[in-house]
Each structure stands twice: as structure tokens, then as C-alpha cells.
Motif scaffolding. Structure first.
Motif, short mmCIF file in Angstrom:
data_model
loop_
_atom_site.label_atom_id
_atom_site.label_comp_id
_atom_site.label_asym_id
_atom_site.label_seq_id
_atom_site.Cartn_x
_atom_site.Cartn_y
_atom_site.Cartn_z
N MET A 1 45.61 30.81 25.08
CA MET A 1 45.63 31.78 26.01
C MET A 1 46.83 32.82 25.85
O MET A 1 47.92 32.27 25.31
CB MET A 1 45.69 31.15 27.40
CG MET A 1 45.71 32.25 28.73
SD MET A 1 45.87 31.64 30.30
CE MET A 1 44.27 30.78 30.28
N LYS A 2 46.94 34.00 26.10
CA LYS A 2 48.02 34.85 25.60
C LYS A 2 48.66 34.98 27.00
O LYS A 2 48.56 34.31 27.88
CB LYS A 2 47.52 36.28 25.50
CG LYS A 2 46.51 36.19 23.94
CD LYS A 2 46.38 37.72 23.55
CE LYS A 2 45.71 37.46 22.31
NZ LYS A 2 45.47 38.91 21.32
N LEU A 3 49.95 35.61 26.67
CA LEU A 3 51.05 35.59 27.53
C LEU A 3 50.89 36.10 29.07
O LEU A 3 51.03 35.35 30.01
CB LEU A 3 52.34 36.37 26.73
CG LEU A 3 53.64 36.34 27.44
CD1 LEU A 3 54.31 35.07 27.85
CD2 LEU A 3 54.67 37.49 27.02
N ASN A 4 50.23 37.44 29.04
CA ASN A 4 49.98 38.08 30.31
C ASN A 4 48.75 37.45 31.10
O ASN A 4 49.24 37.05 32.28
CB ASN A 4 49.68 39.56 30.28
CG ASN A 4 50.86 40.49 30.05
OD1 ASN A 4 52.09 40.05 30.33
ND2 ASN A 4 50.57 41.48 29.32
N PRO A 5 47.87 36.93 30.62
CA PRO A 5 46.97 35.93 31.37
C PRO A 5 47.69 34.45 31.95
O PRO A 5 47.57 34.04 33.27
CB PRO A 5 45.70 35.78 30.57
CG PRO A 5 45.87 36.84 29.45
CD PRO A 5 47.45 37.11 29.45
N MET A 6 48.42 34.10 30.98
CA MET A 6 49.24 32.80 31.17
C MET A 6 50.08 33.07 32.46
O MET A 6 50.24 32.11 33.40
CB MET A 6 49.81 32.20 30.04
CG MET A 6 50.61 31.07 30.35
SD MET A 6 49.87 29.50 30.17
CE MET A 6 49.32 29.65 28.30
N LEU A 7 50.90 34.16 32.47
CA LEU A 7 51.81 34.27 33.55
C LEU A 7 51.06 34.56 34.68
O LEU A 7 51.40 34.03 35.94
CB LEU A 7 52.59 35.66 33.38
CG LEU A 7 53.62 36.15 34.24
CD1 LEU A 7 54.66 35.12 34.41
CD2 LEU A 7 54.08 37.36 33.82
N ARG A 8 49.74 35.29 34.74
CA ARG A 8 49.24 35.62 36.08
C ARG A 8 48.51 34.07 36.45
O ARG A 8 48.56 33.93 37.87
CB ARG A 8 48.26 36.53 35.90
CG ARG A 8 48.74 38.03 35.89
CD ARG A 8 47.52 39.00 36.04
NE ARG A 8 46.82 38.82 34.85
CZ ARG A 8 46.62 39.53 33.73
NH1 ARG A 8 47.75 40.36 33.59
NH2 ARG A 8 45.83 39.68 32.95
N LEU A 9 48.00 33.25 35.55
CA LEU A 9 47.55 32.01 36.08
C LEU A 9 48.59 31.22 36.79
O LEU A 9 48.46 30.62 37.63
CB LEU A 9 46.98 31.40 34.90
CG LEU A 9 46.62 29.96 35.20
CD1 LEU A 9 45.22 30.01 36.17
CD2 LEU A 9 46.23 29.23 33.77
N ILE A 10 49.87 31.14 35.89
CA ILE A 10 51.07 30.40 36.47
C ILE A 10 51.30 31.08 38.14
O ILE A 10 51.58 29.91 39.13
CB ILE A 10 52.14 30.31 35.62
CG1 ILE A 10 51.62 29.47 34.32
CG2 ILE A 10 53.40 29.67 36.17
CD1 ILE A 10 52.66 29.51 33.35
N ALA A 11 51.43 32.14 38.25
CA ALA A 11 52.09 32.80 39.34
C ALA A 11 50.99 32.58 40.50
O ALA A 11 51.16 32.07 41.69
CB ALA A 11 52.17 34.56 39.11
#
Length: 62
Positions: A1-11
């Protein structure tokens, strides 16, 4: 998974966890939700996010 989708998932997961803790444990966990929202708003204006820095150090690709 790339950075931006990972960030949204974590948030999103952190927000849902904070709401569950507020409902089942103590109402003071609502402040965790406020912290998450404030951090997202701050990162929108400053283009600086501590979670992105952490994810990059962990080797998540942009």
C-alpha cells in the motif's frame, strides 16, 4: 500500500478506535478524537504530518 492511502487508513482507524473507547470506556477519550481532527487540520495547512514522517522511516513507498 502506498503512503497516502496508508495515512488515510490509519487516521480512519484511529478515529473509529477513539469513538469506541469513548462509548465503551470513558467519555474523556473524546479528546483523542479532537486530537486526531486537529492534527489532520494542521497538516492540511502546514503540509507537515508526523505520521507521514514515521511511515517514510518505516519504508512505505510514496
Amino acid at each position: 500500500m502506498k503512503l497516502n492511502p496508508m495515512l488515510r487508513l490509519i487516521a480512519g482507524m484511529m478515529f473509529l478506535i477513539s469513538l469506541a473507547l469513548t462509548h465503551y470506556v470513558n467519555q474523556n477519550w473524546l479528546w483523542f478524537s479532537v486530537f486526531i481532527a486537529a492534527n489532520l487540520i494542521q497538516s492540511a495547512f502546514t503540509n507537515s504530518c508526523p505520521m507521514i514522517t514515521l511511515l517514510k522511516k518505516l519504508g512505505v513507498k510514496e
